[in-house]
Structure formats: C-alpha cells, structure tokens
Design a protein around this motif. Structure first.
Motif, mmCIF file in Angstrom:
data_model
loop_
_atom_site.group_PDB
_atom_site.id
_atom_site.type_symbol
_atom_site.label_atom_id
_atom_site.label_comp_id
_atom_site.label_asym_id
_atom_site.label_seq_id
_atom_site.Cartn_x
_atom_site.Cartn_y
_atom_site.Cartn_z
ATOM 1 N N ARG A 134 0.841 -1.204 0.000
ATOM 2 C CA ARG A 134 0.000 0.000 0.000
ATOM 3 C C ARG A 134 0.879 1.259 0.000
ATOM 4 N NH1 ARG A 134 -3.124 -1.504 3.536
ATOM 5 N NH2 ARG A 134 -2.028 -0.749 5.374
ATOM 6 N N LEU A 135 1.906 1.251 0.835
ATOM 7 C CA LEU A 135 2.828 2.376 0.902
ATOM 8 C C LEU A 135 3.508 2.583 -0.452
ATOM 9 C CD1 LEU A 135 4.355 4.524 2.614
ATOM 10 C CD2 LEU A 135 6.000 2.714 3.183
ATOM 11 N N ALA A 136 3.962 1.496 -1.057
ATOM 12 C CA ALA A 136 4.634 1.593 -2.359
ATOM 13 C C ALA A 136 3.686 2.140 -3.424
ATOM 14 C CB ALA A 136 5.197 0.232 -2.770
ATOM 15 N N ARG A 137 2.439 1.655 -3.434
ATOM 16 C CA ARG A 137 1.453 2.172 -4.411
ATOM 17 C C ARG A 137 1.239 3.678 -4.229
ATOM 18 N NH1 ARG A 137 -0.932 -2.714 -3.776
ATOM 19 N NH2 ARG A 137 -2.228 -2.066 -2.020
ATOM 20 N N GLU A 138 1.089 4.094 -2.968
ATOM 21 C CA GLU A 138 0.899 5.522 -2.679
ATOM 22 C C GLU A 138 2.101 6.339 -3.142
ATOM 23 O OE1 GLU A 138 0.416 5.497 1.547
ATOM 24 O OE2 GLU A 138 -1.661 4.775 1.458
ATOM 25 N N GLN A 139 3.284 5.800 -2.897
ATOM 26 C CA GLN A 139 4.498 6.527 -3.263
ATOM 27 C C GLN A 139 4.682 6.594 -4.787
ATOM 28 O OE1 GLN A 139 6.545 8.381 -1.163
ATOM 29 N NE2 GLN A 139 4.671 7.991 -0.005
ATOM 30 N N VAL A 140 4.354 5.520 -5.482
ATOM 31 C CA VAL A 140 4.429 5.533 -6.940
ATOM 32 C C VAL A 140 3.520 6.644 -7.472
ATOM 33 C CG1 VAL A 140 3.765 4.256 -9.032
ATOM 34 C CG2 VAL A 140 5.178 3.149 -7.273
ATOM 35 N N ALA A 141 2.295 6.704 -6.969
ATOM 36 C CA ALA A 141 1.346 7.734 -7.421
ATOM 37 C C ALA A 141 1.853 9.133 -7.062
ATOM 38 C CB ALA A 141 -0.029 7.487 -6.803
ATOM 39 N N ALA A 142 2.358 9.301 -5.857
ATOM 40 C CA ALA A 142 2.830 10.616 -5.412
ATOM 41 C C ALA A 142 4.018 11.094 -6.236
ATOM 42 C CB ALA A 142 3.198 10.566 -3.925
ATOM 43 N N HIS A 143 4.963 10.186 -6.526
ATOM 44 C CA HIS A 143 6.138 10.594 -7.298
ATOM 45 C C HIS A 143 5.788 10.845 -8.756
ATOM 46 C CE1 HIS A 143 8.986 10.455 -4.055
ATOM 47 N NE2 HIS A 143 8.460 9.296 -3.673
ATOM 48 N N ARG A 144 4.867 10.077 -9.306
ATOM 49 C CA ARG A 144 4.401 10.370 -10.672
ATOM 50 C C ARG A 144 3.758 11.750 -10.735
ATOM 51 N NH1 ARG A 144 2.068 4.406 -12.090
ATOM 52 N NH2 ARG A 144 4.027 3.602 -12.957
ATOM 53 N N GLU A 145 2.949 12.051 -9.729
ATOM 54 C CA GLU A 145 2.284 13.359 -9.682
ATOM 55 C C GLU A 145 3.304 14.489 -9.579
ATOM 56 O OE1 GLU A 145 -0.447 15.646 -6.465
ATOM 57 O OE2 GLU A 145 -1.131 13.620 -7.030
ATOM 58 N N ARG A 146 4.293 14.330 -8.712
ATOM 59 C CA ARG A 146 5.313 15.373 -8.555
ATOM 60 C C ARG A 146 6.128 15.527 -9.835
ATOM 61 N NH1 ARG A 146 7.479 18.457 -4.249
ATOM 62 N NH2 ARG A 146 5.340 18.227 -3.543
ATOM 63 N N ILE A 147 6.424 14.415 -10.513
ATOM 64 C CA ILE A 147 7.146 14.496 -11.790
ATOM 65 C C ILE A 147 6.327 15.303 -12.791
ATOM 66 C CG2 ILE A 147 7.885 13.125 -13.796
ATOM 67 C CD1 ILE A 147 8.832 10.981 -11.701
ATOM 68 N N GLU A 148 5.031 15.071 -12.838
ATOM 69 C CA GLU A 148 4.155 15.853 -13.730
ATOM 70 C C GLU A 148 4.235 17.335 -13.418
ATOM 71 O OE1 GLU A 148 -0.056 15.060 -14.472
ATOM 72 O OE2 GLU A 148 0.436 12.917 -14.305
ATOM 73 N N VAL A 149 4.174 17.674 -12.139
ATOM 74 C CA VAL A 149 4.251 19.079 -11.727
ATOM 75 C C VAL A 149 5.578 19.678 -12.166
ATOM 76 C CG1 VAL A 149 4.432 20.606 -9.702
ATOM 77 C CG2 VAL A 149 2.638 18.866 -9.803
ATOM 78 N N TYR A 150 6.670 18.977 -11.901
ATOM 79 C CA TYR A 150 7.996 19.479 -12.256
ATOM 80 C C TYR A 150 8.164 19.603 -13.767
ATOM 81 C CZ TYR A 150 9.785 18.954 -7.453
ATOM 82 O OH TYR A 150 10.026 19.071 -6.107
ATOM 83 N N GLU A 151 7.676 18.608 -14.504
ATOM 84 C CA GLU A 151 7.795 18.680 -15.964
ATOM 85 C C GLU A 151 6.958 19.822 -16.524
ATOM 86 O OE1 GLU A 151 6.928 14.652 -17.176
ATOM 87 O OE2 GLU A 151 9.059 14.091 -17.045
ATOM 88 N N ASP A 152 5.807 20.073 -15.922
ATOM 89 C CA ASP A 152 4.994 21.214 -16.335
ATOM 90 C C ASP A 152 5.733 22.523 -16.056
ATOM 91 O OD1 ASP A 152 2.457 22.522 -17.184
ATOM 92 O OD2 ASP A 152 2.457 23.196 -15.087
ATOM 93 N N MET A 153 6.359 22.623 -14.894
ATOM 94 C CA MET A 153 7.135 23.817 -14.561
ATOM 95 C C MET A 153 8.282 23.992 -15.551
ATOM 96 S SD MET A 153 7.245 23.358 -10.425
ATOM 97 C CE MET A 153 8.243 24.784 -10.055
ATOM 98 N N GLN A 154 8.928 22.889 -15.873
ATOM 99 C CA GLN A 154 10.043 22.931 -16.812
ATOM 100 C C GLN A 154 9.571 23.440 -18.177
ATOM 101 O OE1 GLN A 154 11.971 19.122 -17.590
ATOM 102 N NE2 GLN A 154 13.908 20.074 -17.047
ATOM 103 N N ALA A 155 8.432 22.948 -18.637
ATOM 104 C CA ALA A 155 7.902 23.380 -19.933
ATOM 105 C C ALA A 155 7.527 24.859 -19.914
ATOM 106 C CB ALA A 155 6.683 22.527 -20.308
ATOM 107 N N ARG A 156 6.944 25.326 -18.809
ATOM 108 C CA ARG A 156 6.507 26.721 -18.732
ATOM 109 C C ARG A 156 7.652 27.702 -18.551
ATOM 110 N NH1 ARG A 156 2.879 27.600 -14.223
ATOM 111 N NH2 ARG A 156 3.607 25.636 -13.373
ATOM 112 N N TYR A 157 8.697 27.316 -17.826
ATOM 113 C CA TYR A 157 9.725 28.281 -17.450
ATOM 114 C C TYR A 157 11.084 28.065 -18.110
ATOM 115 C CZ TYR A 157 6.277 29.129 -13.810
ATOM 116 O OH TYR A 157 5.115 29.398 -13.142
ATOM 117 N N ALA A 158 11.277 26.991 -18.832
ATOM 118 C CA ALA A 158 12.603 26.655 -19.374
ATOM 119 C C ALA A 158 13.182 27.749 -20.260
ATOM 120 C CB ALA A 158 12.536 25.338 -20.144
ATOM 121 N N ASP A 159 12.356 28.467 -20.968
ATOM 122 C CA ASP A 159 12.864 29.475 -21.900
ATOM 123 C C ASP A 159 12.914 30.884 -21.321
ATOM 124 O OD1 ASP A 159 13.173 27.497 -23.847
ATOM 125 O OD2 ASP A 159 11.114 27.761 -24.574
#
Length: 178
Positions: free
Chosen positions: A118-143
């Motif tokens: 259960r902990l691993a499933r929660e962490q997989v979801a949480a890290h995927r979500e954070r990666i999405e947030v970071y990748e979105d930030m990267q796309a918006r601010y990289a230039d």
C-alpha cells in the motif's frame, strides 16, 4: 555573523535578493512556488525572521504609513555580503532526506501484511504526480532567462523524483509478486 543565521535566514536573504523588496506575505508566496518544493520549514518563520534580520542590519524595513501598515524588507549591502559569503563557503553536510515513507518502510516489520504494498502504491502515485508538476514547470519556465539559473534546481528535483519512482515501482513489483 554566520553563527547567528539559520537556513531560514538565508532563504529570506536569498529570496529578497532574487525578487527585490518584499513583505513577509510576498516571501511566503514566493517560497511556496519555488523553494517550498524542496526545502520544508514552518512558513510562519517568514513573518518573524525578516524582522530579526533587520535588527541585525542585514535587511532594511519600511512600514506603510497608512492602511494595513505592511512592512517591506530590502536587502542591505551587509545582507548581500552575508548571503554571498554563505554561498561561497563549503557545504560539508551530508545529503539529508527526511521522508516519512522511508521512515515507515524502515519499521515495516512491525506493521500489517500489505502495508508495504500500500505504501509503495501511494508513493508511486505521489512521485508520478510530482514528476508531472515538475515537468509542467520545466515546460513553462525553461525558456525564461529570468529564471534560467534556478532551473538547475528543478533538474535536480526531477532526477530525485525519477530515482524515487524507480525504487518504489521496483519495490511494489517485488512485494506484489507471488
């Protein structure tokens, strides 16, 4: 002087150095959208620390004469010098990761069957979500030249999130296998 300053002191000094004159509320908002992703501390300190730094001569404070009487802080020459000295000094401290999930994993044998999965499933979801947030930030601010140098920190954050995702995904597969 450095003996009397904490990491939060440098968060305040650095944030004002980057964004210019700021109220405590401005600091809270700016930290929440930047440093807060990787450096956690009670944000109430952003209301008390600037005043302390002003008393030390590292910030100047100007209070509105009317209205809400907000206090705006500006970096002094002494504050800029202190920040630059701190940035130039070695950082011998070992990397620290204060991760509640890792702490729970350490004590897993005391828990119930299925807790690790259960902990691993929660962490997989949480890290995927954070990666999405970071990748979105990267796309918006990289230039944007104005934040280009700070994007290095985002790259490190993405690397850490991908490493955590690999670990938790592998663990989930391991504990889910018969």
């Amino acid at each position: 002087m450095a003996d009397r300053l904490s990491p939060t002191s440098y968060v305040v000094l650095g944030t004002i150095a980057l964004r210019g004159p700021s109220t405590s509320y401005d600091l809270k908002r700016a930290v929440g959208r930047s440093i807060g992703y990787f450096w956690h501390f009670p944000h109430a300190q952003l209301y008390s620390e600037p005043q302390r730094l002003a008393e030390l001569g590292l910030l100047e404070a100007e209070t509105e004469a009317e209205g809400r009487r907000r206090r705006t802080y500006r970096l002094t020459d002494a504050g800029r010098s202190e920040l630059k000295a701190w940035l130039a000094e070695p950082t011998p401290e070992h990397f620290q990761m204060r991760d509640i999930a890792e702490l729970k994993l350490f004590f897993n044998e005391v828990g119930e069957p299925g807790d690790v999965a259960r902990l691993a499933r929660e962490q997989v979801a949480a890290h995927r979500e954070r990666i999405e947030v970071y990748e979105d930030m990267q796309a918006r601010y990289a230039d944007l030249d104005a934040v280009a140098k700070r994007m290095i920190t985002l790259r490190l954050g993405l690397e850490m999130e991908h490493a955590a995702l690999r670990f938790w995904s592998a663990l989930l597969e391991e504990v889910s296998s018969p």
